[in-house]
Design an enzyme around this catalytic site. Structure first.
Site, short mmCIF file in Angstrom:
data_model
loop_
_atom_site.label_atom_id
_atom_site.label_comp_id
_atom_site.label_asym_id
_atom_site.label_seq_id
_atom_site.Cartn_x
_atom_site.Cartn_y
_atom_site.Cartn_z
N CYS A 89 -0.25 7.09 53.89
CA CYS A 89 -0.95 5.89 53.44
C CYS A 89 -2.36 5.91 54.04
O CYS A 89 -2.69 6.78 54.85
CB CYS A 89 -0.21 4.66 53.95
N HIS A 121 4.16 8.07 63.64
CA HIS A 121 5.51 8.52 63.98
C HIS A 121 5.91 9.72 63.13
O HIS A 121 6.69 9.62 62.21
CB HIS A 121 6.51 7.37 63.82
N GLU A 130 4.84 -0.91 67.02
CA GLU A 130 4.08 -1.99 66.37
C GLU A 130 4.56 -3.35 66.87
O GLU A 130 3.76 -4.25 67.17
CB GLU A 130 4.23 -1.89 64.85
N THR A 177 4.93 -4.56 59.54
CA THR A 177 4.35 -4.14 58.26
C THR A 177 5.24 -3.19 57.47
O THR A 177 5.01 -2.97 56.28
CB THR A 177 3.01 -3.41 58.50
N CYS A 197 3.21 -4.11 54.20
CA CYS A 197 1.94 -3.59 53.67
C CYS A 197 2.12 -2.97 52.28
O CYS A 197 3.24 -2.64 51.87
CB CYS A 197 1.34 -2.61 54.65
N ASN A 200 9.03 3.00 58.34
CA ASN A 200 8.91 2.93 56.88
C ASN A 200 9.76 3.99 56.19
O ASN A 200 10.28 3.77 55.10
CB ASN A 200 7.43 2.98 56.47
S1 SF4 Z 1 0.60 -0.82 58.05
FE1 SF4 Z 1 0.95 0.21 56.11
S2 SF4 Z 1 -1.03 1.14 55.62
FE2 SF4 Z 1 -1.04 0.66 57.80
S3 SF4 Z 1 -0.32 2.51 58.82
FE3 SF4 Z 1 1.46 1.19 58.53
S4 SF4 Z 1 2.34 1.90 56.60
FE4 SF4 Z 1 0.24 2.67 56.67
#
Ligand code: SF4
Length: 470
Positions: free
Chosen positions: A177, A206, A291, A328, A358, A388
């Site tokens: 991303c 990661h 995070e 996110t 996000c 993610n």
């Molecule tokens: S918040 Fe979304 S755009 Fe930002 S690093 Fe994480 S996955 Fe990527």
């Protein structure tokens, strides 16, 4: 339809016995020792091998190889012989399966000088799945070589069962991303501009491949700022840091370059804004994630919840003034369930103006949903600590598709591929696209691939770099 068993060509009878003892379902054929017998066998057996799902060449070799011991197994990445080079792309799948079975495995090219048979025998099945397994031996260790070959046979049986034509679906978007691209570029530019070492607090993103690559170029990854020298150049990772970490770095005179993703920074600002207005903040996220750790540090009255049950139990200061934000990289369905539970308990609940999950997380999940119904198996490229990527596995499983998270092709279990006629391959936002290519190349060693790409949207998001590396 009757599925024909895989064929294993062995130069010697004892080798055939070892293979048959380890995996009786395989068809073993003794081909004779030496180039001339192998050449004739390849011609005579061509029709049989062309009809089999896959053909393995297996045996032992007493030609010493530097660093290898009797009982070690060599899986050929390619065979070089009188007919040129024959690539064997499924080698990593077989090698990693044998390593998981406890054997010492080496992936290497095998030449006609290494043994007098492999280069000729692979010609029995051109354009068909092939694999070459050679076990090191010498006159004193024939028994250990016999045992290693016998144990290898079980893996060869699974390899043959997994061989065959298949469809591959590649969802789009997948892989990096904008936040991840920016974070990697920050470290690369810092290394170029300031020279190594450049210290990075925690994994910049990661993914172990990315971290290893940057390490090889001079980045030094540390867990905490006190592990970097005073005055050092220090990059904060894409996951963001708490104000306490910023203060600790400032106290040490470290020259900080902040690679926090702007979308994570936005969540930090939301927490501060709610806290300033005396709200208790509930963060929907997963404990121990970098995070979450950073976001939790932005307010004193902040509470982490992961599930609807957590939401029903969370103790806040004033039930009339509760706000929520989210990590996110969550699955949208999970967030909705937790927020519903919070709203039931706190009817005055307020949240961010726009979703915190996000765009990249959402797009990759939508793309997985678009192919999950059609896939027998989904391979998600990503490291175990990538939130993610983990969510992509869950999204696929929720849609009834078997899914696995793999760092690369070596983590694919051959057994997953047995009966998987359609395989989806995607990558989390922190995983390099190149690994998807490597996985596809490896799958091509199991049979012809019918490739399809399915795009749900095109991404155009870009973030500007911090001024220190612009
Ligand atoms: S918040 Fe979304 S755009 Fe930002 S690093 Fe994480 S996955 Fe990527």
């Amino acid at each position: 339809m009757t599925v024909r068993p895989g064929i294993v060509l062995t130069p010697r009878r004892a080798e055939a016995r070892a293979v048959a003892g380890g995996a009786p379902g395989l068809e073993t054929i003794v081909t004779g020792v030496g180039p001339e017998r192998s050449r004739r066998s390849a011609i005579n057996l061509a029709a049989r091998c062309q009809g089999a799902p896959g053909t393995a060449v297996a045996g032992w070799t007493d030609q010493p190889r530097p660093g290898l011991e009797p009982g070690d197994v060599v899986i050929a990445t390619e065979v070089r012989g009188p007919f040129g080079s024959v690539p064997l792309p499924s080698a990593p799948l077989v090698a990693s399966a044998l390593a998981r079975a406890g054997l010492r495995v080496h992936e290497d090219p095998v030449t006609s000088a290494d043994d007098g048979e492999s280069a000729w025998l692979v010609e029995a099945a051109p354009d068909r799945p092939r694999v070459v397994v050679r076990v090191m031996t010498d006159e004193y260790h024939t028994l250990s070589a016999y045992r290693a070959l016998r144990r290898s046979a079980r893996v060869l049986a699974t390899w043959a069962a997994a061989a065959g034509p298949r469809r591959v679906l590649l969802p789009e978007p997948r892989s990096f991303c904008a936040g991840v691209e920016r974070a990697i570029e920050v470290v690369e530019r810092a290394l170029d501009r300031y020279g190594p070492p450049v210290y990075v607090r925690r994994q910049i993103i990661h993914n172990r491949h990315v971290v290893a690559d940057l390490e090889s170029r001079g980045a030094v990854f540390v867990e905490e700022v006190d592990q970097a020298p005073d005055g050092a150049r220090l990059v904060f990772s894409a996951h963001g840091v708490s104000p306490a970490v910023e203060a600790a770095a400032a106290q040490r005179g470290q020259a900080v370059i902040d690679a926090t993703c702007p979308l994570v920074a936005k969540v930090h600002r939301e927490v501060r804004r709610f806290a300033e207005r005396d709200y208790s903040v509930v963060l929907v996220g997963h404990a121990h994630h970098d995070e979450v750790e950073g976001t939790m540090g932005e307010a004193a009255d902040i509470h982490l919840v992961s599930t609807p049950d957590d939401a029903r139990r969370v103790a806040v200061t004033d039930p009339e003034r509760v706000a929520y934000v989210t990590q996110t990289t969550l699955a949208l369905d999970d967030v909705a369930d937790v927020v519903d539970a919070l709203r039931e308990r706190f009817p005055g609940l307020v949240g961010p103006a726009a979703d915190d999950v996000c765009y990249a997380t959402q797009n990759r999940q939508d793309a997985v949903r678009a192919i999950a119904d059609d896939c027998d198996l989904l391979l998600v490229v990503g490291s175990q600590n990538s939130s993610n990527s983990q969510r992509l596995v869950e999204v696929a499983e929720r849609a009834g598709c078997s899914a696995h998270l793999v760092d690369d092709e070596r983590e694919i279990d051959l057994a997953w591929l047995v009966g998987a006629a359609t395989v989806g391959v995607t990558a989390g936002a922190s995983a390099p696209a190149e690994i998807v290519d490597r996985i596809v190349a490896t799958l091509s060693g199991l049979g012809p691939l019918d490739m399809h790409t399915r795009a749900v949207t095109a991404e155009t998001v870009r973030f500007s770099l911090p001024e220190e590396v612009r």
